[in-house]
Design an enzyme around this catalytic site. Sequence first.
Site, PDB file in Angstrom:
ATOM      1  NE  ARG A  71      58.188  11.749 -89.918  1.00 40.06           N
ATOM      2  CZ  ARG A  71      59.050  11.639 -89.066  1.00 40.06           C
ATOM      3  NH1 ARG A  71      58.677  11.947 -87.602  1.00 40.06           N
ATOM      4  NH2 ARG A  71      60.165  10.856 -89.105  1.00 40.06           N
TER       5      ARG A  71
ATOM      6  CE1 TYR B  67      33.536  17.847 -85.080  1.00 37.23           C
ATOM      7  CE2 TYR B  67      35.840  17.300 -84.556  1.00 37.23           C
ATOM      8  CZ  TYR B  67      34.799  17.629 -85.553  1.00 37.23           C
ATOM      9  OH  TYR B  67      35.086  16.887 -86.714  1.00 37.23           O
TER      10      TYR B  67
ATOM     11  CG  ASP C 164      37.850  23.692 -81.662  1.00 35.84           C
ATOM     12  OD1 ASP C 164      38.021  24.456 -82.231  1.00 35.84           O
ATOM     13  OD2 ASP C 164      37.455  22.240 -81.959  1.00 35.84           O
TER      14      ASP C 164
ATOM     15  CE  LYS D 217      34.465  21.622 -89.451  1.00 36.73           C
ATOM     16  NZ  LYS D 217      35.743  21.191 -89.188  1.00 36.73           N
TER      17      LYS D 217
END
Length: 403
Positions: free
Chosen positions: A68, A121, A193, A218
């Site tokens: 983690r 977004y 972004d 993406k």
Amino acid sequence: MDISNLFLENNAFSDADNIICSGHEEQHENYFGAVSPPIIQTSLFVQKNYQAYCDDMQHEAERFIYSRGLNPTVQMVEEKLARLERGEACRCFASGMGAISAVLMANLSSNDHIILVNNIYGPTMALIKLMAKKFGIHYSVVLDGNLESIANAIHATTRMIYVESPGTMTMNVVDLAAIARLASAHNITTAIDNTWATPLFQKPLTLGFDIVIHSCTKYLGGHSDLIAGAVVTSHERMIAIRDFSHQLLGAVLSPFAAWLLLRGLRTLPVRMQRHQENVVQVIEYLKTRPEVENIRHPSLADAAQRAIIRKQMFGFSGLFSFEIRDGGFATVKTFIDSCQLFKVGCSWGGYESLIISPNRGYNEPALAADNIAPGLIRLSIGQESPAMLIADLDTAFAALSAR
């Protein structure tokens, strides 16, 4: 805009090749000389004795203790992405929204104000609205991206300016360097972004931005087989993101997804060149269609935006939108359903070409508030032959005429 030599002018490919194909982060000597680094698929790392464990726990951010926190496979990808973006530090997350929420949660507190620039977004806007309702965050939206409009939106409590450029659906481009200077003058953190452009085509940190976010799902992954996000920033800013948003919120990237992302990065330069070449041909075709208006892609920007693009962009990806003249939901639905090669899907950036519209048949008032036309269609141009893509669109236009 003539974009045929934009890659070569800005040396985007050779820069990326040097970083992506370099073994600097991959430590082949540690893995028996394996050219493809192995997946270190483990939840924890054991120490040689308890004292070593106690020592490691004092340096948890830099030691392999629990995946983690740090994992060798994930770390390889993080170091490559940091170098691509010209940043000091990168942390990867289990999704793009994991990365976005990490940045917002680490940098905003109750009663803080955030300015959202350009069309953002949708899930990011949904998160901001939820934070406003549950945690007392305040926000303003500046759709036009104009510097004066942004300046007028600044409050005494403004802590962040959050940008997308090009903007979602509308593909509007804003002046990143000018926004960074404005924010710096008011001691405001800037975040962007940068998923549309990828680090190949836009490097916001070099323009003065503080934090860059990617949905690696993406173009960076490129094969529609992983979900991932990344945040790139300075070592100092990463401390708060890592300690709170990465470690405690726990939306961390798995080693297997990191390995897939590393594989995707290998072909990023050649894939992005193909996306750009394909989108140019599809756009040229759409220019000939009388049913089409307002093709929205940065390569078609007006003079003012072209000047900005020349300063901050090195190329163009394959995501864009256009409007069907006098189109509504029925027109959009007919067009999309008539396509065969273009698949209906919400994401983008993979090898396959996709088509959607923000018009759902019940949300046209909301679209109008965001300056989005009801006849807008978004295309993600993939790796297929442009001739095949154009033939598919031709069939869809014929279906409109036959109605």
